[in-house]
Write a protein that holds these residues in place. Structure first.
Motif, short mmCIF file in Angstrom:
data_model
loop_
_atom_site.label_atom_id
_atom_site.label_comp_id
_atom_site.label_asym_id
_atom_site.label_seq_id
_atom_site.Cartn_x
_atom_site.Cartn_y
_atom_site.Cartn_z
N VAL A 64 0.86 -1.18 0.00
CA VAL A 64 0.00 0.00 0.00
C VAL A 64 0.90 1.24 0.00
N LEU A 65 0.82 2.01 -1.06
CA LEU A 65 1.63 3.23 -1.17
C LEU A 65 0.78 4.45 -0.91
N LEU A 84 0.52 8.21 -2.13
CA LEU A 84 1.01 8.98 -3.28
C LEU A 84 0.89 10.47 -3.04
N TYR A 121 8.57 9.06 -9.70
CA TYR A 121 7.67 8.35 -10.60
C TYR A 121 8.36 8.04 -11.94
N CYS A 162 3.69 -3.37 -10.86
CA CYS A 162 2.91 -2.58 -9.91
C CYS A 162 1.41 -2.87 -10.04
N VAL A 169 -0.28 -3.22 -6.73
CA VAL A 169 -0.04 -2.18 -5.72
C VAL A 169 -1.33 -1.42 -5.45
N ARG A 170 -1.56 -1.18 -4.18
CA ARG A 170 -2.73 -0.37 -3.80
C ARG A 170 -2.23 1.01 -3.37
N ALA A 171 -3.04 2.03 -3.55
CA ALA A 171 -2.51 3.37 -3.28
C ALA A 171 -3.60 4.32 -2.79
N VAL A 173 -6.53 2.44 -6.80
CA VAL A 173 -5.99 3.76 -6.44
C VAL A 173 -7.13 4.66 -5.93
N VAL A 209 -0.84 2.10 5.47
CA VAL A 209 -0.01 2.44 4.31
C VAL A 209 1.42 1.96 4.62
N GLN A 268 4.63 5.99 2.66
CA GLN A 268 4.00 7.25 2.24
C GLN A 268 5.05 8.16 1.62
#
Ligand code: GLP
Length: 265
Positions: free
Chosen positions: A31-32, A34, A44, A58, A61-63, A99, A126, A129
């Motif tokens: 979990v990022l 953004l 990025y 990715c 990946v959850r964000a 996202v 998260v 971060q």
């Protein structure tokens, strides 16, 4: 707090991206958090290179975005949802369904904030971060005097922040007056914080964040309360730090076992 000073703005992005790439390789559904703004663009860009040339995946990946303007029409190119889709989600081949961005167009903004906190709680914490810092020390859109315990909420943007962000709009009066932002308390819940800053215009905020008193007058100083806060800056952004030699010394002499898990080298 780990403070890392590197030579160039690109190197800031490369180092932060190495850490993020390492996380995603080890945890594909990480979990990022953004951030938008100019500061993380080099991160990025480097992650995009890793996706295209090094097979970084990715797709799982959850964000969660840090913040969003209030009142921009749906699909406005400068809404943070649009910016993240353009600069991050597309290039990193992320699944847009993974996202999340606060809903600055909601009819009930307070409910949208509560819903956002609930989604972070259900998905998170998260893992990492990403943060930039405003010239007045803000992180996310937590302007000076924001509570260190604050959660996602509606804020009024400081005149300085509106002026700084006017470059993205046709005229300064088009910059929204209000925003939704993760609170400082929300940000501090992340497992790891990586804040990047480049350029002389950030030198004062960086010095206050790292070496100044913990104070809501500099929201970035909340990072001093976090157990895994990493600040990566170029020479210009580091130019008002008084302990710069020490930060260079500790980074150069970090123990071998710590190297890969901290900064990819
Ligand atoms: C905006 C964003 C912040 C960002 C800050 C600095 O207000 N909400 O998340 O860190 O500006 O922006 P920049 O990186 O463009 O200097």
């Amino acid at each position: 707090m780990q403070v890392v000073i590197v030579d160039t703005p690109d190197e800031v992005g490369r180092l932060a991206a190495a850490k993020i790439g390492h996380l995603v390789r080890n945890r594909p559904d990480a979990v990022l958090g953004l951030a938008t703004g100019s500061s993380p663009l080099a991160i990025y860009a480097e992650l995009t290179r890793q996706v295209e040339e090094k097979g970084l995946d990715c797709s799982q990946v959850r964000a969660f975005a840090l913040d969003e303007y209030v009142g921009l029409p749906q699909g406005h190119p400068e809404s943070y949802r649009a910016v993240l889709e353009r600069d991050v989600v597309g290039p990193l081949r992320m699944d847009p369904a993974n996202v999340h961005v606060p809903d600055g167009a909601a009819a009930d903004l307070a409910a949208a904030c509560a819903d956002y906190e609930a989604r972070i709680a259900a998905t998170g914490p998260v893992d990492l971060q990403i943060l930039g810092i405003g010239a007045n020390g803000h992180i996310g859109f937590n302007e000076p005097t924001s509570s260190f315990a604050s959660r996602t909420r509606i804020k009024t943007l400081a005149p300085k922040t509106r002026a700084d962000n006017a470059r993205f709009f046709d005229s300064p009066d088009q910059v929204p007056m209000h925003c939704l932002t993760q609170g400082l308390g929300t940000i501090l819940d992340a497992r790891t914080l990586v804040l990047v800053a480049q350029g002389e215009s950030k030198a004062d905020a960086v010095a206050r964040m790292v070496e100044g008193p913990v104070s809501s007058m500099c929201p970035g100083s909340a990072l001093q309360l976090h157990a895994d806060a990493n600040v990566i800056v170029d020479e210009a952004a580091a130019s008002r730090l008084t302990m710069d030699d020490y930060y260079r010394y500790t980074f150069a002499n970090r123990p071998e076992w710590q190297r890969f898990e901290t900064f990819g080298g």
